[in-house]
Design a protein around this motif. Structure first.
Motif, mmCIF file in Angstrom:
data_model
loop_
_atom_site.group_PDB
_atom_site.id
_atom_site.type_symbol
_atom_site.label_atom_id
_atom_site.label_comp_id
_atom_site.label_asym_id
_atom_site.label_seq_id
_atom_site.Cartn_x
_atom_site.Cartn_y
_atom_site.Cartn_z
ATOM 1 N N PHE A 196 0.732 -1.291 -0.121
ATOM 2 C CA PHE A 196 -0.065 0.065 0.089
ATOM 3 C C PHE A 196 0.928 1.234 0.095
ATOM 4 C CE2 PHE A 196 -3.116 -3.113 1.565
ATOM 5 C CZ PHE A 196 -4.060 -2.721 0.642
ATOM 6 N N LEU A 197 2.314 1.089 -0.265
ATOM 7 C CA LEU A 197 2.779 2.284 -0.004
ATOM 8 C C LEU A 197 2.595 3.136 -1.228
ATOM 9 C CD1 LEU A 197 5.169 4.204 1.323
ATOM 10 C CD2 LEU A 197 6.880 2.828 -0.034
ATOM 11 N N PRO A 198 2.610 2.865 -2.596
ATOM 12 C CA PRO A 198 2.045 3.690 -3.500
ATOM 13 C C PRO A 198 0.687 4.520 -3.497
ATOM 14 C CG PRO A 198 2.929 1.722 -4.809
ATOM 15 C CD PRO A 198 3.143 1.563 -3.062
ATOM 16 N N ASP A 199 -0.085 3.285 -2.842
ATOM 17 C CA ASP A 199 -1.736 3.947 -2.838
ATOM 18 C C ASP A 199 -1.744 5.150 -1.562
ATOM 19 O OD1 ASP A 199 -4.114 3.685 -3.957
ATOM 20 O OD2 ASP A 199 -4.905 2.505 -2.133
ATOM 21 N N PHE A 200 -0.571 5.031 -0.476
ATOM 22 C CA PHE A 200 -0.317 6.048 0.543
ATOM 23 C C PHE A 200 -0.036 7.351 0.032
ATOM 24 C CE2 PHE A 200 2.585 7.793 3.518
ATOM 25 C CZ PHE A 200 1.733 7.974 4.640
ATOM 26 N N PHE A 201 0.784 7.003 -0.962
ATOM 27 C CA PHE A 201 1.190 8.486 -1.525
ATOM 28 C C PHE A 201 0.138 9.258 -2.438
ATOM 29 C CE2 PHE A 201 5.786 7.089 -0.362
ATOM 30 C CZ PHE A 201 5.989 8.137 0.416
ATOM 31 N N VAL A 202 -0.517 8.382 -2.987
ATOM 32 C CA VAL A 202 -1.651 8.835 -3.988
ATOM 33 C C VAL A 202 -2.729 9.378 -2.969
ATOM 34 C CG1 VAL A 202 -3.420 8.126 -5.096
ATOM 35 C CG2 VAL A 202 -1.364 7.326 -5.548
ATOM 36 N N ASP A 203 -2.910 8.761 -1.724
ATOM 37 C CA ASP A 203 -4.042 9.337 -0.819
ATOM 38 C C ASP A 203 -3.539 10.770 -0.463
ATOM 39 O OD1 ASP A 203 -6.357 8.811 0.913
ATOM 40 O OD2 ASP A 203 -4.805 9.323 2.506
ATOM 41 N N LYS A 204 -2.045 10.782 -0.045
ATOM 42 C CA LYS A 204 -1.487 12.375 0.265
ATOM 43 C C LYS A 204 -1.622 13.232 -0.621
ATOM 44 C CE LYS A 204 -1.470 10.557 4.358
ATOM 45 N NZ LYS A 204 -2.212 11.022 5.142
ATOM 46 N N GLY A 205 -2.063 12.966 -1.854
ATOM 47 C CA GLY A 205 -1.827 13.946 -2.965
ATOM 48 C C GLY A 205 -1.136 13.984 -4.062
ATOM 49 N N ARG A 206 -0.136 12.931 -3.836
ATOM 50 C CA ARG A 206 0.741 12.621 -5.170
ATOM 51 C C ARG A 206 0.060 11.951 -6.296
ATOM 52 N NH1 ARG A 206 5.204 15.293 -2.973
ATOM 53 N NH2 ARG A 206 5.205 15.291 -0.656
ATOM 54 N N SER A 207 0.752 12.160 -7.522
ATOM 55 C CA SER A 207 0.063 11.399 -8.718
ATOM 56 C C SER A 207 0.539 9.916 -8.684
ATOM 57 C CB SER A 207 0.690 11.874 -9.972
ATOM 58 O OG SER A 207 2.151 11.711 -10.226
ATOM 59 N N THR A 259 4.937 12.112 6.329
ATOM 60 C CA THR A 259 4.749 11.938 4.959
ATOM 61 C C THR A 259 6.022 12.727 3.955
ATOM 62 O OG1 THR A 259 3.386 14.092 4.545
ATOM 63 C CG2 THR A 259 2.220 11.828 5.560
ATOM 64 N N TYR A 260 7.053 12.924 4.551
ATOM 65 C CA TYR A 260 8.260 13.435 3.927
ATOM 66 C C TYR A 260 8.640 11.961 2.914
ATOM 67 C CZ TYR A 260 8.428 17.256 6.928
ATOM 68 O OH TYR A 260 8.206 18.529 7.382
#
Length: 345
Positions: A196-207, A259-260
């Protein structure tokens, strides 16, 4: 590891929940875990190289079937078949390396285990562009062809069996059970994070492209972490495992808190260092006659944890959100660290 960077696309197309997305990893890892001990035993019995070749060609063919998947249960079935063949790989491979390299087994296993971070690093670079340009199912055809070529190269590159075990012993010492429990929890945290790491960053507003880049970066750094972990084990022994678990706990907590994305760099070093250290440490609990069986048992318990981890984290995301779910990963590393401290004593 082609699944994690594709989860946002698959979820959108099939309309599945995060828990169901986690099951795409679980469906592979459960059959993978179930036959680790028999795989180690039969590797000792019929030949470790032979079993590894069967594994690679088998899971390459199984993964290519993903191109025919149209419903969620199709994906689950193909992933499960993949897991059946993939489970034949780890125990005979690591048993052979541990026996051949002996005092330098940590370093050798560290080099061997750069495979997972390399695979995780290049997976997004292969599957995401194909998914965006064509369709995500075709990604699995390409990576299946790549892995099949490795199996064919192994057939022709290594002639015969490197080492043959004369007397095979199907025995598991009592002193490996606590180590197995620690591995269970650590791999639950590891695969929960990876899934879920990619999905975590997507949830934080990343593409999705940016999130996939961070996922790859974690794995690229993990290549050096794997080599360093095995090398350090040869020098300082099991104390290296204490350090690896501690920093995984601390850095995973810090990543969620801040979230860095830059934190994936130090996290990758320690994240992938655990594998070669645990594997080298496990080999010291066995004899040549039961080495494959012991390696298979500890890995089996670890992958039972890996089976539960993605579903558990996905379920937590659905219930309490990404932040609290990812804090639980840090908590799992803390528990595994405490178990290891009792093992150390």
């Amino acid at each position: 590891m082609a699944i994690p960077p594709l989860i946002p696309i698959i979820k959108n197309e099939l309309g599945i929940t995060n828990a169901q997305a986690g099951l795409l990893m679980t469906s592979l890892l459960l059959p993978y875990a179930l036959t680790q001990v028999p795989a180690g035993y039969f590797g000792d019995k019929i030949g470790r190289k032979r079993l590894v070749v069967i594994s690679i060609l088998g899971y390459s063919l199984a993964s290519s079937l993903m191109v025919f998947a149209r419903q969620y249960w199709h994906l689950i079935s193909v992933r499960a078949l993949y897991g059946v063949f993939a489970d034949l790989y780890y125990a005979p491979s690591t048993a052979l390396i541990s026996e051949v390299y002996k005092e330098k087994k940590g370093s050798a296993l560290g080099v061997f285990m750069i495979g997972p971070p390399v695979g995780s690093a290049i997976a997004p670079a292969i599957v995401v562009p194909i998914a965006l340009a064509l369709e995500w199912r075709y990604s699995f055809v390409i990576i299946s062809l790549m892995s099949a070529l490795i199996g064919i190269a192994l057939i022709h590159g290594v002639k015969g069996e490197v080492r043959h075990v004369e007397r095979v012993n199907f025995a598991i010492p009592k002193n490996v059970f606590r180590l197995s429990l620690m591995n269970f929890i650590a791999l639950a945290a590891f695969f929960g994070m990876l899934t879920f790491l990619p999905d975590f960053f997507v949830d934080k507003g990343r593409s999705i492209e940016e999130a996939s880049f961070y996922f790859s970066l974690l794995s690229i750094v993990g290549i050096f972490g794997s080599i360093a972990g095995g090398t350090i084990y040869d020098r300082v022994g099991k104390g290296s495992l204490f350090s690896a678990l501690f920093f995984n706990m601390f850095l995973s907590f810090l990543l969620v808190k801040t979230t860095y994305p830059i934190l994936v760099l130090p996290l990758g070093l320690f994240f992938y260092s655990v594998g070669p250290i645990v594997t080298a440490y496990t080999s010291e609990h066995a004899t040549p006659e039961n080495l494959g069986t012991v390696m298979g048992f500890v890995n089996m318990m670890g992958f039972f944890g890996a089976t539960i981890g993605p579903y558990f984290i996905g379920l937590l995301i659905d219930r309490v959100g990404y932040e609290m779910a990812f804090y639980s990963i840090s908590g799992m590393y803390l528990v595994s660290l405490l178990i290891f401290m009792f093992e150390w004593k």
